[in-house]
Scaffold this active site. Structure first.
Site, PDB file in Angstrom:
ATOM      1  N   SER A 159     -86.255  38.412  -0.255  1.00  0.00           N
ATOM      2  CA  SER A 159     -87.035  39.441  -0.815  1.00  0.00           C
ATOM      3  C   SER A 159     -86.125  38.650  -2.666  1.00  0.00           C
ATOM      4  O   SER A 159     -84.287  38.746  -2.777  1.00  0.00           O
ATOM      5  CB  SER A 159     -86.416  40.504  -0.152  1.00  0.00           C
ATOM      6  OG  SER A 159     -86.601  41.620  -0.445  1.00  0.00           O
ATOM      7  N   TYR A 172     -81.236  45.540   5.570  1.00  0.00           N
ATOM      8  CA  TYR A 172     -81.668  44.223   5.360  1.00  0.00           C
ATOM      9  C   TYR A 172     -81.401  43.543   3.876  1.00  0.00           C
ATOM     10  O   TYR A 172     -81.923  42.243   4.104  1.00  0.00           O
ATOM     11  CB  TYR A 172     -82.837  45.331   4.300  1.00  0.00           C
ATOM     12  CG  TYR A 172     -84.933  44.771   3.556  1.00  0.00           C
ATOM     13  CD1 TYR A 172     -85.345  44.543   5.128  1.00  0.00           C
ATOM     14  CD2 TYR A 172     -84.263  44.818   2.911  1.00  0.00           C
ATOM     15  CE1 TYR A 172     -86.611  43.676   4.489  1.00  0.00           C
ATOM     16  CE2 TYR A 172     -85.231  43.815   2.181  1.00  0.00           C
ATOM     17  CZ  TYR A 172     -86.421  43.045   3.381  1.00  0.00           C
ATOM     18  OH  TYR A 172     -87.250  42.690   2.297  1.00  0.00           O
TER      19      TYR A 172
HETATM   20  P1  NAD Z   1     -96.183  43.472   6.630  1.00  0.00           P
HETATM   21  O1  NAD Z   1     -94.884  44.824   7.755  1.00  0.00           O
HETATM   22  O2  NAD Z   1     -97.020  43.631   6.412  1.00  0.00           O
HETATM   23  O3  NAD Z   1     -96.111  42.404   7.408  1.00  0.00           O
HETATM   24  C1  NAD Z   1     -94.888  42.047   8.814  1.00  0.00           C
HETATM   25  C2  NAD Z   1     -95.617  40.911   9.676  1.00  0.00           C
HETATM   26  O4  NAD Z   1     -94.052  40.717  11.054  1.00  0.00           O
HETATM   27  C3  NAD Z   1     -96.494  41.524  10.734  1.00  0.00           C
HETATM   28  O5  NAD Z   1     -97.041  40.965  11.060  1.00  0.00           O
HETATM   29  C4  NAD Z   1     -95.356  42.270  11.769  1.00  0.00           C
HETATM   30  O6  NAD Z   1     -96.527  42.424  13.123  1.00  0.00           O
HETATM   31  C5  NAD Z   1     -94.566  41.216  11.989  1.00  0.00           C
HETATM   32  N1  NAD Z   1     -93.585  41.475  12.472  1.00  0.00           N
HETATM   33  C6  NAD Z   1     -92.551  42.393  12.509  1.00  0.00           C
HETATM   34  N2  NAD Z   1     -92.217  42.522  13.365  1.00  0.00           N
HETATM   35  C7  NAD Z   1     -92.255  41.131  14.293  1.00  0.00           C
HETATM   36  C8  NAD Z   1     -91.540  40.588  15.224  1.00  0.00           C
HETATM   37  N3  NAD Z   1     -90.253  40.883  16.111  1.00  0.00           N
HETATM   38  N4  NAD Z   1     -92.320  39.380  15.806  1.00  0.00           N
HETATM   39  C9  NAD Z   1     -93.225  38.833  14.938  1.00  0.00           C
HETATM   40  N5  NAD Z   1     -93.624  39.163  14.275  1.00  0.00           N
HETATM   41  C10 NAD Z   1     -93.234  40.787  13.890  1.00  0.00           C
HETATM   42  O7  NAD Z   1     -94.615  43.164   5.783  1.00  0.00           O
HETATM   43  P2  NAD Z   1     -94.698  42.556   4.752  1.00  0.00           P
HETATM   44  O8  NAD Z   1     -94.285  43.280   3.768  1.00  0.00           O
HETATM   45  O9  NAD Z   1     -95.519  41.721   4.532  1.00  0.00           O
HETATM   46  O10 NAD Z   1     -92.846  41.738   4.863  1.00  0.00           O
HETATM   47  C11 NAD Z   1     -93.339  40.305   5.335  1.00  0.00           C
HETATM   48  C12 NAD Z   1     -91.823  39.582   4.891  1.00  0.00           C
HETATM   49  O11 NAD Z   1     -91.581  39.765   3.721  1.00  0.00           O
HETATM   50  C13 NAD Z   1     -90.678  40.360   5.523  1.00  0.00           C
HETATM   51  O12 NAD Z   1     -90.050  39.159   5.499  1.00  0.00           O
HETATM   52  C14 NAD Z   1     -90.350  41.213   4.065  1.00  0.00           C
HETATM   53  O13 NAD Z   1     -88.912  41.384   4.286  1.00  0.00           O
HETATM   54  C15 NAD Z   1     -90.826  40.669   3.495  1.00  0.00           C
HETATM   55  N6  NAD Z   1     -90.573  40.934   1.753  1.00  0.00           N
HETATM   56  C16 NAD Z   1     -91.838  42.104   1.160  1.00  0.00           C
HETATM   57  C17 NAD Z   1     -91.162  42.553   0.012  1.00  0.00           C
HETATM   58  C18 NAD Z   1     -92.551  43.702   0.165  1.00  0.00           C
HETATM   59  O14 NAD Z   1     -92.193  44.513  -0.893  1.00  0.00           O
HETATM   60  N7  NAD Z   1     -93.569  44.529   1.234  1.00  0.00           N
HETATM   61  C19 NAD Z   1     -91.329  42.138  -0.577  1.00  0.00           C
HETATM   62  C20 NAD Z   1     -90.285  41.843  -0.580  1.00  0.00           C
HETATM   63  C21 NAD Z   1     -90.031  40.654   0.537  1.00  0.00           C
END
Ligand code: NAD
Length: 277
Positions: A159, A172
């Site tokens: 991130s 986080y």
């Molecule tokens: P999201 O909530 O849309 O997706 C998260 C995914 O992880 C889902 O498929 C969920 O079912 C799965 N998940 C959650 N807990 C789990 C567990 N214990 N075991 C297995 N699967 C699990 O979130 P996102 O925004 O797509 O985030 C994905 C990654 O990107 C994360 O690591 C997040 O930190 C990172 N990220 C997101 C953003 C953002 O702005 N959305 C920015 C930077 C980084």
């Protein structure tokens, strides 16, 4: 003029089909960024193991839809990324079904926004387990397979919060900074084996993870949800645009290609200029 024969006969760096037949695991790919990456991989002809939570019928619709649209094998593992034994079982299942794993994307993640003095210790533990330790547990299983084949790609979805902090996100930010240290270390351990290990550092993407933190951030900062979007989320990004899951899918696909074979150990910001400020 005819292009050189080599370019016609063999998919080289940048060729649309150079990744066809590679086998990938994308954790946390039933939603958001992981689903964007899994979709881009399937489009590139890669076989994919999906993972994550959700309603069984919705996950099956995603799985079957990707398989049908792109003519690849798409599997699903319900492994909980906070449970090392389930992570081991997921990698083993992929290895048995696909005959090996070429690409691992450690993407699963959760968030909790709260001041440190009231931050629930169980949330701290869960964020560290899912956002950081799961990458270790999956990586340690795929590295031997990749070394044996002298080719592999490990992509950790970190991130912008792996590079800089924001208040009220102690667990986080700590986990994501940890992911970058882990990325660099494994890059060095695997560099002579045809394996690259990189982190992508997205800015804000409008996924369920971000939608959930809008009311939490409004409460923590004492402002409205509209102000959170304009004055906190998009304010961080000079483009004033959310990053998209399609853009992140394209970046991950690029990192898998031969054009990126000399890129290893990096933290690649995809955050609209956030960390340039
Ligand atoms: P999201 O909530 O849309 O997706 C998260 C995914 O992880 C889902 O498929 C969920 O079912 C799965 N998940 C959650 N807990 C789990 C567990 N214990 N075991 C297995 N699967 C699990 O979130 P996102 O925004 O797509 O985030 C994905 C990654 O990107 C994360 O690591 C997040 O930190 C990172 N990220 C997101 C953003 C953002 O702005 N959305 C920015 C930077 C980084």
């Amino acid at each position: 003029m005819q292009p050189p024969e080599r370019d016609v006969a063999m998919p080289g760096p940048g060729s649309a089909r150079e990744l066809a037949g590679k086998r990938a695991i994308v954790t946390g790919s039933t939603s958001g960024i992981g689903l964007g990456i899994a979709t881009a991989f399937a489009k590139a002809g890669m076989h994919v193991m999906l993972n994550g939570f959700g309603k069984a019928e919705e996950i099956e619709a995603i799985r079957a839809g990707l398989a049908k649209s792109y003519g690849v094998t798409v599997l699903y593992s319900a492994a909980d990324m906070s449970k090392p034994a389930e992570i081991s079982a997921m990698v083993l299942a992929a290895e048995q079904a696909f005959g090996g794993v070429d690409v691992l994307v450690n993407n699963a993640g959760i968030q909790h926004v709260e001041a440190v003095e009231t931050f629930p210790p169980e949330k701290w533990d869960a964020i560290l387990a899912i956002n950081l330790s799961s990458a270790f547990h999956a990586t340690r299983h795929v590295v031997p397979m990749m070394k044996a084949r002298k080719w592999g790609r490990i992509i950790n979805v970190a991130s912008a919060h792996g590079l800089v902090a924001s208040p009220f996100k102690s667990a986080y930010v700590a986990a994501k900074h940890g992911v970058l240290g882990f990325t660099k270390t494994i890059a060095l351990e695997t560099a002579e084996h045809g394996i690259t290990v990189n982190a992508i550092c997205p800015g804000y993407v409008l996924t369920p993870l971000v939608q959930k933190q809008i009311p939490e951030t409004a409460k923590a900062r004492g402002i409205t949800e509209e102000q959170v979007i304009k004055d906190v989320l998009l304010h961080a990004q000079p483009t004033r645009q959310f990053v998209t899951t399609e853009q992140l899918g394209a970046v991950a696909t690029f990192l898998c290609g031969e054009g990126a074979a000399s890129i290893t150990g990096i933290a690649l910001p995809v955050e609209g200029g956030w960390t340039a400020q």
